[in-house]
Design a protein around this motif. Structure first.
Motif, short mmCIF file in Angstrom:
data_model
loop_
_atom_site.label_atom_id
_atom_site.label_comp_id
_atom_site.label_asym_id
_atom_site.label_seq_id
_atom_site.Cartn_x
_atom_site.Cartn_y
_atom_site.Cartn_z
N PRO A 211 -3.31 -18.62 58.97
CA PRO A 211 -4.41 -19.58 58.78
C PRO A 211 -4.06 -20.66 57.76
O PRO A 211 -3.37 -20.38 56.75
N VAL A 212 -4.55 -21.86 57.99
CA VAL A 212 -4.31 -22.95 57.03
C VAL A 212 -4.93 -22.60 55.68
O VAL A 212 -4.38 -22.95 54.63
N ALA A 213 -6.03 -21.88 55.67
CA ALA A 213 -6.64 -21.47 54.40
C ALA A 213 -5.69 -20.61 53.58
O ALA A 213 -5.64 -20.72 52.34
N ALA B 288 -4.06 -21.48 49.95
CA ALA B 288 -4.12 -20.54 48.82
C ALA B 288 -2.75 -20.38 48.18
O ALA B 288 -2.63 -20.33 46.95
N LEU B 289 -1.71 -20.32 49.00
CA LEU B 289 -0.34 -20.25 48.46
C LEU B 289 0.00 -21.53 47.71
O LEU B 289 0.62 -21.50 46.63
N ARG B 290 -0.40 -22.67 48.28
CA ARG B 290 -0.16 -23.96 47.63
C ARG B 290 -0.83 -24.01 46.26
O ARG B 290 -0.25 -24.49 45.27
N ALA B 291 -2.06 -23.48 46.17
CA ALA B 291 -2.79 -23.48 44.90
C ALA B 291 -2.15 -22.55 43.88
O ALA B 291 -2.19 -22.80 42.68
N ALA B 292 -1.52 -21.46 44.37
CA ALA B 292 -0.94 -20.47 43.47
C ALA B 292 0.45 -20.86 42.98
O ALA B 292 0.90 -20.37 41.93
N TRP C 162 0.18 -28.93 52.41
CA TRP C 162 0.50 -27.54 52.06
C TRP C 162 1.96 -27.22 52.25
O TRP C 162 2.44 -26.16 51.84
N ALA C 163 2.72 -28.12 52.85
CA ALA C 163 4.17 -27.97 52.98
C ALA C 163 4.86 -29.18 52.36
O ALA C 163 4.36 -30.30 52.45
N ASP C 164 6.01 -28.92 51.73
CA ASP C 164 6.85 -30.00 51.19
C ASP C 164 8.10 -30.21 52.02
O ASP C 164 8.68 -31.31 52.03
N LEU C 165 8.56 -29.15 52.67
CA LEU C 165 9.76 -29.19 53.50
C LEU C 165 9.51 -28.30 54.72
O LEU C 165 8.75 -27.33 54.63
N ILE C 166 10.19 -28.62 55.82
CA ILE C 166 10.03 -27.84 57.05
C ILE C 166 11.42 -27.38 57.51
O ILE C 166 12.33 -28.19 57.67
N ALA C 167 11.54 -26.08 57.71
CA ALA C 167 12.80 -25.51 58.22
C ALA C 167 12.71 -25.40 59.73
O ALA C 167 11.73 -24.87 60.27
N ILE C 168 13.72 -25.91 60.41
CA ILE C 168 13.76 -25.93 61.87
C ILE C 168 15.03 -25.20 62.29
O ILE C 168 16.13 -25.72 62.12
N GLU D 115 7.04 -17.96 59.05
CA GLU D 115 5.86 -17.62 59.85
C GLU D 115 6.29 -16.80 61.07
O GLU D 115 7.40 -16.98 61.59
N ALA D 116 5.42 -15.93 61.52
CA ALA D 116 5.68 -15.20 62.76
C ALA D 116 5.80 -16.21 63.89
O ALA D 116 4.95 -17.08 64.03
N ASP D 117 6.86 -16.10 64.70
CA ASP D 117 7.10 -17.16 65.68
C ASP D 117 7.35 -16.65 67.10
O ASP D 117 7.87 -17.36 67.93
N TRP D 118 7.01 -15.38 67.35
CA TRP D 118 7.16 -14.90 68.72
C TRP D 118 5.88 -15.17 69.51
O TRP D 118 4.84 -15.47 68.95
N ASP D 119 5.95 -15.02 70.84
CA ASP D 119 4.76 -15.27 71.70
C ASP D 119 3.66 -14.30 71.30
O ASP D 119 3.73 -13.44 71.27
N ASP D 120 2.49 -14.55 71.19
CA ASP D 120 1.36 -13.71 70.80
C ASP D 120 1.42 -13.24 69.34
O ASP D 120 0.74 -12.29 68.95
#
Length: 366
Positions: free
Chosen positions: A282-284, A288-292, A316-322, A272-277
């Motif tokens: 969107p969760v939707a 949609a990616l989860r459904a596909a 919608w997530a199974d794992l989280i990268a930190i 995901e884009a993670d810079w300020d601004d």
């Protein structure tokens, strides 16, 4: 109730003990000349083996795939042997590690490529993008990425084979699997995103054509590893990083997820884009990616423990990268489990150098 971050997950033949992923992070510490992984890198990764899964820093697949000084490759015998030191150390510490396979495409400089122009989907320069090179007197510095040349149609099969050979090399080096870097403006992204691809052949124009290179490489990696569950794909639908922009990212990337579902890869890793601004995803779109895509979904992008737990619980997530917290906290899962404070990383030691800022961060027990 069990903490969702510490539930196990089956990924093919691998049992991941928690849902915390250490994502790929360039550190530019390979041995020179030759860009060979070394004992220092082995120590760094082994210190972080408590992650459910480690994905290595970007590892370039061929001489023309390199974009930054000091980054490791995976195309020579010495590099394969160097990576074996890393994987042996991680496995001895109880961890699991995938190799991220990297072709930077246009995000390179001719000084890193023996004077040749970088290659890309199209002869479009990444304006304003600076890459890490060896400057005058061997001192590192940053320079504008060079103008690329467009790959001829007949050359593309050779690039696909370079990815396949890199995957075979990774398995020979002891990795548990491979992740294709299809994000952040690198070569796969340069074919996929509409504003980076002005080709007129079967690899450009329509969405189906722009998906072709991604699909061919993914299939080649599955064949090379012999196990689709040992292949992951990193994508970045909204980042616009390094000049790659798509006119309709939700359509493009949902179609990409569906194509990867057909191929059967083990996971998709969304940056995901993670810079300020930055634009929020969107969760939707995530649903949609989860459904596909029925495989595992990894998300990365400034996730705190609280946000990570919510994403896992929402499904919608199974794992989280930190990412950056793993730089300064080798035992990050243990800290997240108990809510312990986190060390801050030293920005000046992220790229290049030695042990300082790489392996000298104290664990919680200290």
């Amino acid at each position: 109730m069990q903490d969702p971050l510490f539930q196990s997950l089956r990924l093919g033949a691998l049992e991941l003990p928690n849902r915390i992923v250490m994502p790929p992070m360039t550190r530019s510490r390979s041995t020179q000349p030759g860009d060979v992984p070394n004992e220092l890198m082995a120590e760094y990764y082994a210190q972080r083996a408590s992650a459910g899964l480690i994905v290595s820093e970007g590892t370039y697949i061929s001489p023309m795939a390199k974009g930054y000084a000091g980054t490791p490759g995976i195309h020579t015998e010495a590099q394969i042997a160097g990576w074996r030191k890393v994987t042996d150390a991680v496995h001895a510490a109880g961890g699991r590690i995938f190799a991220q396979l990297w072709h930077v495409g246009r995000l390179s400089h001719s000084s890193l490529l023996g004077g040749a122009a970088p290659v890309s989907s199209s002869a479009i320069q990444a304006e304003g993008v600076r890459v890490f090179i060896e400057g005058e007197g061997g001192m590192p510095g940053f320079a504008q990425a060079s103008l690329p040349r467009a790959l001829d149609t007949h050359e593309i099969a050779g690039i696909v084979e370079q990815y396949a050979q890199a995957a075979r090399n990774a398995m020979a080096a002891g990795f548990d699997g491979v992740e294709l870097h299809g994000a952040n403006g690198y070569l796969v992204n340069q074919f996929l995103d509409s504003f980076a691809n002005d080709r007129k052949d079967q690899y450009g124009g329509s969405l189906e054509n722009r998906l072709r290179f991604l699909g061919e490489v993914a299939r080649a990696l599955v064949a090379a590893t012999g196990d689709a569950s040992r292949v992951g794909i990193r994508l970045a639908p909204l980042t616009t990083l390094n000049g790659c922009v798509d006119a309709n990212p939700e359509e493009t990337y949902t179609a990409a997820a569906a194509r990867l579902a057909e191929i059967g890869v083990g996971y998709i890793h969304i940056a995901e884009a993670d810079w300020d601004d930055a634009p929020l995803m969107p969760v939707a779109f995530k649903r949609a990616l989860r459904a596909a895509f029925p495989g595992a979904m990894i998300y990365a992008g400034k996730y705190t423990a609280e946000r990570a737990r919510a994403a896992l619980e929402e499904g919608w997530a199974d794992l989280i990268a930190i990412g950056r917290p793993f730089v300064a906290n080798p035992d990050l899962p243990a800290r997240l489990r108990v809510g312990a404070p986190l060390n801050e990383h030293d920005r000046d030691t992220l790229f290049g150098g030695g042990a300082r800022g790489l392996t000298d961060y104290p664990p919680l027990a200290a």
